[in-house]
Design a protein around this motif. Structure first.
Motif, short mmCIF file in Angstrom:
data_model
loop_
_atom_site.label_atom_id
_atom_site.label_comp_id
_atom_site.label_asym_id
_atom_site.label_seq_id
_atom_site.Cartn_x
_atom_site.Cartn_y
_atom_site.Cartn_z
N VAL A 266 0.87 -1.18 0.00
CA VAL A 266 0.00 0.00 0.00
C VAL A 266 0.90 1.22 0.00
N ASP A 267 0.82 2.01 -1.07
CA ASP A 267 1.66 3.20 -1.21
C ASP A 267 0.97 4.42 -0.61
N VAL A 268 1.79 5.30 -0.04
CA VAL A 268 1.30 6.56 0.51
C VAL A 268 1.89 7.69 -0.34
N GLN A 269 1.04 8.37 -1.08
CA GLN A 269 1.45 9.50 -1.92
C GLN A 269 1.02 10.80 -1.23
N VAL A 270 1.82 11.85 -1.42
CA VAL A 270 1.48 13.16 -0.87
C VAL A 270 1.43 14.18 -2.00
N LEU A 271 0.33 14.93 -2.04
CA LEU A 271 0.17 16.03 -2.98
C LEU A 271 0.33 17.32 -2.19
N ALA A 272 1.44 18.00 -2.38
CA ALA A 272 1.74 19.20 -1.60
C ALA A 272 0.83 20.35 -2.03
N ASP A 310 1.19 13.80 10.93
CA ASP A 310 1.56 12.39 10.82
C ASP A 310 0.32 11.58 10.45
N LEU A 311 0.52 10.27 10.25
CA LEU A 311 -0.58 9.36 9.98
C LEU A 311 -0.58 8.24 11.01
N TRP A 312 -1.68 8.09 11.73
CA TRP A 312 -1.86 6.91 12.56
C TRP A 312 -2.55 5.88 11.69
N THR A 313 -1.94 4.71 11.56
CA THR A 313 -2.37 3.73 10.58
C THR A 313 -2.77 2.43 11.25
N ASN A 341 8.74 13.36 8.39
CA ASN A 341 10.02 14.06 8.56
C ASN A 341 10.14 15.24 7.61
N GLY A 342 9.03 15.59 6.96
CA GLY A 342 9.01 16.74 6.05
C GLY A 342 9.09 16.37 4.59
N THR A 343 9.71 15.22 4.29
CA THR A 343 9.81 14.76 2.90
C THR A 343 9.38 13.30 2.76
N GLY A 344 9.06 12.65 3.84
CA GLY A 344 8.63 11.26 3.82
C GLY A 344 8.10 10.86 5.18
N PHE A 345 7.62 9.63 5.27
CA PHE A 345 7.12 9.10 6.54
C PHE A 345 8.08 8.05 7.08
N ASP A 346 8.43 8.21 8.35
CA ASP A 346 9.19 7.18 9.05
C ASP A 346 8.18 6.19 9.61
N ILE A 347 8.26 4.94 9.15
CA ILE A 347 7.27 3.94 9.52
C ILE A 347 7.65 3.29 10.83
N GLY A 348 6.79 3.43 11.82
CA GLY A 348 7.03 2.81 13.11
C GLY A 348 6.67 1.34 13.12
N ALA A 393 1.51 10.38 21.17
CA ALA A 393 2.82 11.02 21.06
C ALA A 393 3.96 10.01 21.09
N GLU A 394 3.77 8.88 21.79
CA GLU A 394 4.82 7.87 21.90
C GLU A 394 4.75 6.82 20.80
N GLY A 395 3.86 7.00 19.82
CA GLY A 395 3.78 6.07 18.71
C GLY A 395 2.75 4.98 18.90
N ARG A 396 2.27 4.81 20.12
CA ARG A 396 1.23 3.83 20.40
C ARG A 396 0.21 4.46 21.33
#
Length: 484
Positions: A266-272, A310-313, A341-348, A393-396
């Motif tokens: 599943v791809d996550v695209q961003v339209l600025a 951010d995105l909670w998924t 991170n401003g240019t991508g998502f860091d996946i937890g 805030a802690e990711g969970r």
């Protein structure tokens, strides 16, 4: 007894002194001798007044020294109640020349500042270091400062009516609009121009062409925009996508995040966004390798408080098998935080889901500017609807102690829920509808208002349409997220 100004040397400006002969100024000048003890001839001497009407002037030597809250004046300047004795003409002329030059410089500087207005260019926006950019009221559609709600009513599978519940702060007023057969429009409400008022953005997706079209009835919208999404599906049923709004790159303009299938990911695209309703071509920000589109759900919010959305998924917590990509995933689900991170998502990390709720919502329910997760669960056994708030805030999810609420609903199930600040107090409230499967009616549109630390018991804010039988249904699209 009074003081008179005796003859002597007194400051004359420019580091010089001029001699006072007791009745008038002389032409004698000399450099000031600093820190030298005053001569006896310049000290104040008590004398008897010559006549009752005689005016006197306290000499400088008798005044408090400069630097202790007063400024020492020259003798005869009238600054301490004495008679005004004209200073030397050249000294006064020099002072006026200096004042004139300073006035010209200040006037020029003021004009330059007024033209350039640097405070406007550099002023931070709301949510950034104390700026004053207005924030839109959560769920406010008509711009009156009260959150509203939209839901779709279907008396059967062939008819659908869009119902807008407009709040005046105490109740909803409803209006109905028939929509095309079984095709509910996909609307996202967002403040794309930063004026503090939500605009409506409608999106449509044509799966066989992989084409996303953005449009709006707002007169400020720059026009329809069409994008091609690089997606593919192993499901013969076609492509599905989800759209969420937020400032993902932290530039203070609202962007769009779109998720869709790409083979076994599943791809996550961003339209600025450009801050005026325009959006750039989609850019890949993340790829979820163990997920299917029908088992993945995204909710947008600045959960780590860094100024970027951010995105909670919610997604599969078990390995996805090949048949799951062309069918329906029925395994265990979990959740992960996609931190921008401003240019991508860091996946937890994917954490197995220990939350059990009928609806997950995101919004500022405390009124402190923090996006939190709100879980809404209806229990037919307890005959209650329970609302619980979590911090991400802690990711969970971490439950916010005491931030809950319950309402009696009988043996009914949740039809739909949404967050909306219906009373305009800065805290998002829970709007919901319940109905028992065998019932041919709903119990009305109900609201549980947030106090900032808990939720009040529900009250009915509007009636719901009558049902012809027990097969009618109501769905609530989240005003910040939609899916096809």
């Amino acid at each position: 007894m009074s003081y008179i100004t005796p003859p002597g040397w007194y400051p004359d400006g420019d580091g010089m002194e001029r001699r006072w002969d007791g009745t008038a100024w002389t032409d004698d000048r000399r450099p000031v001798t600093r820190f030298a003890p005053a001569e006896e001839s310049t000290r104040a001497r008590p004398v008897e007044p010559v006549a009752p009407a005689a005016a006197v002037v306290p000499p400088p030597a008798a005044l408090p020294p400069a630097g202790y809250g007063q400024v020492a004046g020259r003798p005869g300047d009238g600054g301490y109640g004495g008679p005004a004795v004209p200073p030397p003409r050249r000294a006064r002329l020099g002072v006026w020349i200096v004042l004139a030059v300073v006035s010209v410089i200040l006037a020029a500087a003021a004009g330059a500042l007024a033209a350039l207005r640097p405070w406007e260019a550099d002023a931070p926006a709301a949510g950034e270091d104390g700026g004053d950019r207005p924030a839109p009221v959560h769920g406010d559609i008509d711009g009156d400062g009260h959150g509203d709600a939209v839901y779709y009513f279907s008396p059967d599978y062939d008819r659908t009516t869009k119902i807008t519940a407009t709040s005046d702060g105490t109740v909803f007023t409803t209006s109905e609009l028939a929509v095309e057969e079984s095709r509910e429009p996909n609307d996202v409400y967002l403040d794309w121009d930063g004026d503090g008022v939500n605009e409506v953005l409608t999106w449509a997706f044509v799966d066989d062409a992989r084409q996303l079209t953005l449009s709006s009835s707002d007169r400020e919208f720059p026009g329809d925009q069409t994008f091609r999404l690089p997606l593919s599906s192993l499901d013969d049923g076609g492509l599905l996508i989800q759209v969420a709004a937020g400032d993902f790159d932290g530039d203070d303009a609202v962007d769009l995040a779109v998720i869709g299938p790409h083979d076994k990911a599943v791809d996550v695209q961003v339209l600025a966004g450009d801050g005026g309703g325009g959006f750039a071509e989609p850019v890949l920000w993340a790829s979820l390798s163990n997920a299917t589109i029908d088992s993945t759900e995204i909710l947008a919010g600045d959960f780590d408080h860094d100024g970027r959305t951010d995105l909670w998924t919610r997604l599969p917590a078990e390995k996805v098998e090949d048949e799951d990509y062309s069918g329906y995933y029925s395994g265990e689900r979990g959740h992960a935080l996609l931190a921008s991170n401003g240019t991508g998502f860091d996946i937890g990390a994917v954490v197995p889901d220990d939350l059990y709720a009928d609806a997950y919502l995101v919004g500022d329910v405390a009124g402190d500017g923090t996006a939190r997760l709100v879980a809404v669960q209806a229990s037919t056994y307890d005959e209650e609807l329970e609302v619980t708030v979590y911090d991400l805030a802690e990711g969970r999810p971490r439950e916010v102690a005491g931030f809950t609420g319950t309402s009696t609903i009988g043996r009914r199930s949740l039809e739909g829920a949404v967050l909306s600040d219906v009373d305009g107090d800065g805290r998002a409230d829970v709007v919901f509808v319940v109905k028992a499967r065998q019932e041919a009616k709903f119990t009305g549109v109900q609201v549980m208002r947030s106090t900032g630390t808990a939720f009040e018991r529900a009250t009915v804010w509007a009636d719901t349409p009558p049902c012809e039988d027990d097969g009618c249904r109501i769905t609530f699209p989240d005003p910040t997220r939609s899916d096809r």
